[in-house]
Design a protein around this motif. Structure first.
Motif, PDB file in Angstrom:
ATOM      1  N   LEU A 518      27.301  46.918  43.392  1.00 23.68           N
ATOM      2  CA  LEU A 518      28.575  47.131  42.697  1.00 23.68           C
ATOM      3  C   LEU A 518      28.542  48.417  41.876  1.00 23.68           C
ATOM      4  O   LEU A 518      29.524  49.174  41.853  1.00 23.68           O
ATOM      5  CB  LEU A 518      28.865  45.929  41.795  1.00 23.68           C
ATOM      6  N   ASN A 601      36.889  49.754  40.774  1.00 22.47           N
ATOM      7  CA  ASN A 601      36.867  49.741  42.240  1.00 22.47           C
ATOM      8  C   ASN A 601      38.071  50.473  42.834  1.00 22.47           C
ATOM      9  O   ASN A 601      38.752  49.971  43.731  1.00 22.47           O
ATOM     10  CB  ASN A 601      36.806  48.294  42.753  1.00 22.47           C
ATOM     11  N   GLU A 606      37.879  44.169  40.174  1.00 25.89           N
ATOM     12  CA  GLU A 606      37.073  42.965  40.322  1.00 25.89           C
ATOM     13  C   GLU A 606      36.521  42.563  38.959  1.00 25.89           C
ATOM     14  O   GLU A 606      36.129  43.416  38.159  1.00 25.89           O
ATOM     15  CB  GLU A 606      35.906  43.194  41.286  1.00 25.89           C
TER      16      GLU A 606
END
Length: 695
Positions: A518, A601, A606
């Protein structure tokens, strides 16, 4: 960055800075006086744990001759010396603050008196209390050739007594005895009211015992009586592989903890040198002796402050947690969760739905199974009672009880035995790993299918701490989360082949890797001109690989904002390394405990909630869980919450490149924003959180 400065802040020195922030709350004149007393208590409790675990670990390294430099640039020897100096300074500052708080309470009519200050009726009352309540509990322990030095328990208060035989020469060595101040009795003894006075007056139990201690040693002359306190190494050393019964092995270790190696000796100012020599020789304590200018162990102030009736102006305004209004839409919680995900935010919202959820599951004939993890549980847990009721009602109830939750081992053992008696399947997790994930799964038969209902949280299933810790919980019936929840319990309770997680990220097998993915994704967004932004909230950040990954993202242009309440080994604001990273810590009325992660993102936002801090132990030696928040409205609520806390300019402190913290202040023309009180004022925080300027 200067050549002498490490890229990392030492973990233990960072902890000192955290406890200093707690002490600042006790020093803050805007904090109500009884709350200041509570913060002083927390400083003491924090210091006890630090000494018995962290300092004890360094002491073990010193005794083993370990000289290796850690990743922050310290040897055990250098760190020990630095910590002794820093903790000594903090204790001195703490007791200066104690005297200031006591003066403030005295102006409000609340006094802790010296025994010499009592009037005749008060003196008679405390003497009666001593003779009827205290004296029968006391046990004098003489130390001589026929009676060896007694076992002194960790963190208990004792009186060192020096005596003389009136028939012996004055030059003769005095006799030595020890008397334990009984912890089963209140530390503060209430005094009768003086006439028509409205003052609340108390004496400390140890002062009362000192006054009448001669009754324990008739025929001898008292030469000196002084309090002292010992802190021992409290880390458990378990051989899980060789333990046939983990529960019994932990019970044995808890008994051994009582005589762990001494780490710190606290003594009152003016302590008799002969008594000190005896203690140092018997305890082999070395030079870690702390002289205290006031009552030893200020943790008693928590109970003392709570015992004061009335005086509401000396406390924070009372908070009544609201019942989540989403859960009022239907009689059964299942019916609400089937329609929508529900987010709980403690302590602003009530913990009651958790116990109700399990109780409804116990009563519902359609429910087949309940599975749950328990890490720290309160003394009177309705949740545990509901689990027991469910087992007695014939449900398949599986409870993963973490016996190795530090300092809660005895309570968890008691709960484990009670649950087993009720018919629950009690599992103690996997060898070598603590089960720290917070998850509750209910399997229910509905029409021709089974539906899974899940609660995932950032905090322990503990109704007591839910009133004082800020935590997030998610109720959901999302099928992907439900499938992952079943798989997680199968891995913990049985033999299960590696599972391809659809929603969860689980430590120790994959959470670090997912976090790295991530962060790398945000880095690529930044490098390709789409911007990169990460906001994360946790209790501690000390894993070197995780810090290096954040440094890498920062160098690529990712803007990173971290809310780290406690230990933070990352050094922000260093040119060429971390100039894009900001770290704040919020220390306020409630203990910030939730773990959240937000990634922009490139517009496809998220949000995740987690049980894990970004520490090595969480990522490599614990079963931890990170869960996505799929519902867009709930996701927006958590983003708004993070922005609210990042905008705090009253109780937030910002970490500097030096390793110190600077308190945030409102800019000129800017209104004060205290994030906890902002959230507290609104009955439904999820709908009313201000949409602060986009990060």
């Amino acid at each position: 960055m200067s050549k002498a400065m490490s890229p990392y802040v030492n973990r233990d020195l960072s902890w000192i800075e955290f406890n200093r922030r707690v002490l600042e709350e006790a020093q803050d004149p805007t904090t109500p006086l009884l709350e200041r007393a509570k913060f002083l208590s927390i400083v003491s409790s924090n210091m006890d744990e630090f000494m018995s675990v962290r300092m004890a670990g360094i002491q073990d390294q010193l005794k083993a001759g370990y000289t290796k430099i850690d990743f922050t640039g310290y040897t055990p020897q250098g760190l020990w010396k630095r910590l002794i100096k820093r903790t000594g300074q903090m204790v001195s500052e703490q007791y200066r603050t104690y005297r200031e708080v006591m003066r403030g309470l005295a102006r409000e009519g609340i006094h802790i008196r010296e025994m010499d200050d009592l009037n005749a009726s008060q003196a008679a009352a405390v003497e009666q209390y001593f003779r009827t309540i205290v004296f029968p509990v006391l046990t004098p322990m003489a130390v001589d050739q026929s009676r060896p030095f007694p076992l002194l328990h960790t963190k208990e208060l004792y009186l060192a007594v020096l005596l003389r035989d009136p028939d012996e020469e004055l030059e003769a060595e005095p006799y030595f005895a020890i008397v334990q101040v009984p912890s089963i009795l209140p530390r503060c003894v209430a005094l009768p009211v003086r006439g028509n006075s409205k003052k609340l007056e108390f004496v400390l139990l140890e002062d009362l015992i000192r006054t009448f201690i001669h009754t324990l040693f008739s025929g001898y002359i008292l030469e000196a009586v002084h309090p002292f306190r010992l802190t021992r190494n409290a880390d458990l050393t378990l051989n899980e592989e060789g333990a046939e019964d983990l529960l019994e092995e932990i019970e044995k270790e808890l008994r051994r903890r009582r005589w762990g190696m001494p780490v710190r000796l606290e003594i009152a100012d003016g302590f008799h040198p002969h008594a000190l020599d005896l203690l140092q020789e018997e305890l082999e304590i070395g030079d870690h002796v702390v002289r205290i200018g006031g009552p030893l162990d200020l943790s008693f102030l928590m109970r003392f402050a709570g015992s004061i009736g009335g005086k509401e102006s000396l406390r924070y305004p009372k908070l009544e947690p609201v019942y989540p209004r989403e859960l009022e839409e239907h009689e059964l919680i299942f019916d609400t969760i089937r329609e929508r995900d529900v987010l709980l935010h403690h302590p602003y919202e009530s913990f009651e739905p958790l116990a109700e959820f399990v109780q409804q599951a116990a009563d519902d004939p359609q429910v087949l199974a309940i599975k749950m993890t328990l890490y720290r549980v309160s003394g009177q847990s309705e949740l545990v009672q509901a689990l027991a009721a469910a087992a007695e009602a014939g449900k398949q109830v599986t409870v993963v009880v973490e016996l190795k939750a530090r300092f809660d081992e005895e309570r968890n053992i008691a709960w484990a035995r009670q649950l087993e008696k009720a018919g629950c399947h009690v599992v103690y997790g996997l060898v070598g790993l603590k089960t720290h994930a917070k998850i509750l799964l209910v399997v229910r038969r509905e029409a021709d299918q089974l539906r899974r209902y899940v609660h995932v949280g950032t905090g322990n299933y503990n109704d007591s701490t839910a009133k004082a810790y800020t935590d997030i919980g998610l109720f959901t019936s999302h099928p992907i989360i439900g499938a992952d929840a079943s798989a997680l319990f199968n891995e913990v309770t049985g033999y299960s082949s590696p599972y391809e997680w659809q929603a969860f990220s689980v430590a120790p097998s994959g959470l670090t890797e997912q976090l790295f993915r991530l962060i790398d994704r945000e880095r690529r967004h930044a490098e390709e001109g789409r911007g990169g932004y990460i906001a994360a909230k946790m209790n501690s950040l000390s894993n070197q690989e995780m810090i290096d990954k954040l440094y890498e993202a920062s160098r690529s242009g990712v803007r990173i904002e971290l809310i780290v309440r406690g230990v933070c080994c990352l050094r922000p604001g260093v040119p060429g390394l971390s100039e894009n990273i900001r770290v704040v810590s919020i220390v306020d009325r409630f203990l910030e405990h939730s773990r959240l992660l937000y990634l922009r993102n490139a517009g496809e936002e998220e949000v995740y909630l987690s049980s894990a801090d970004w520490m090595t132990r969480n990522l490599t030696r614990r079963i931890e869980l990170m869960c996505p928040v799929f519902d867009p409205s709930l996701r927006d609520s958590l983003i708004a919450l993070l922005r609210l806390q990042l905008a705090d300019n009253v109780k937030a402190r910002e970490l500097q490149a030096s390793g110190g913290y600077e308190r945030m202040r409102p800019a000129e023309g800017e209104d004060p924003l205290r994030s906890q009180f902002q959230a507290e004022r609104i009955s439904s925080w999820k709908k009313a959180l201000p949409h602060l300027e986009q990060a």
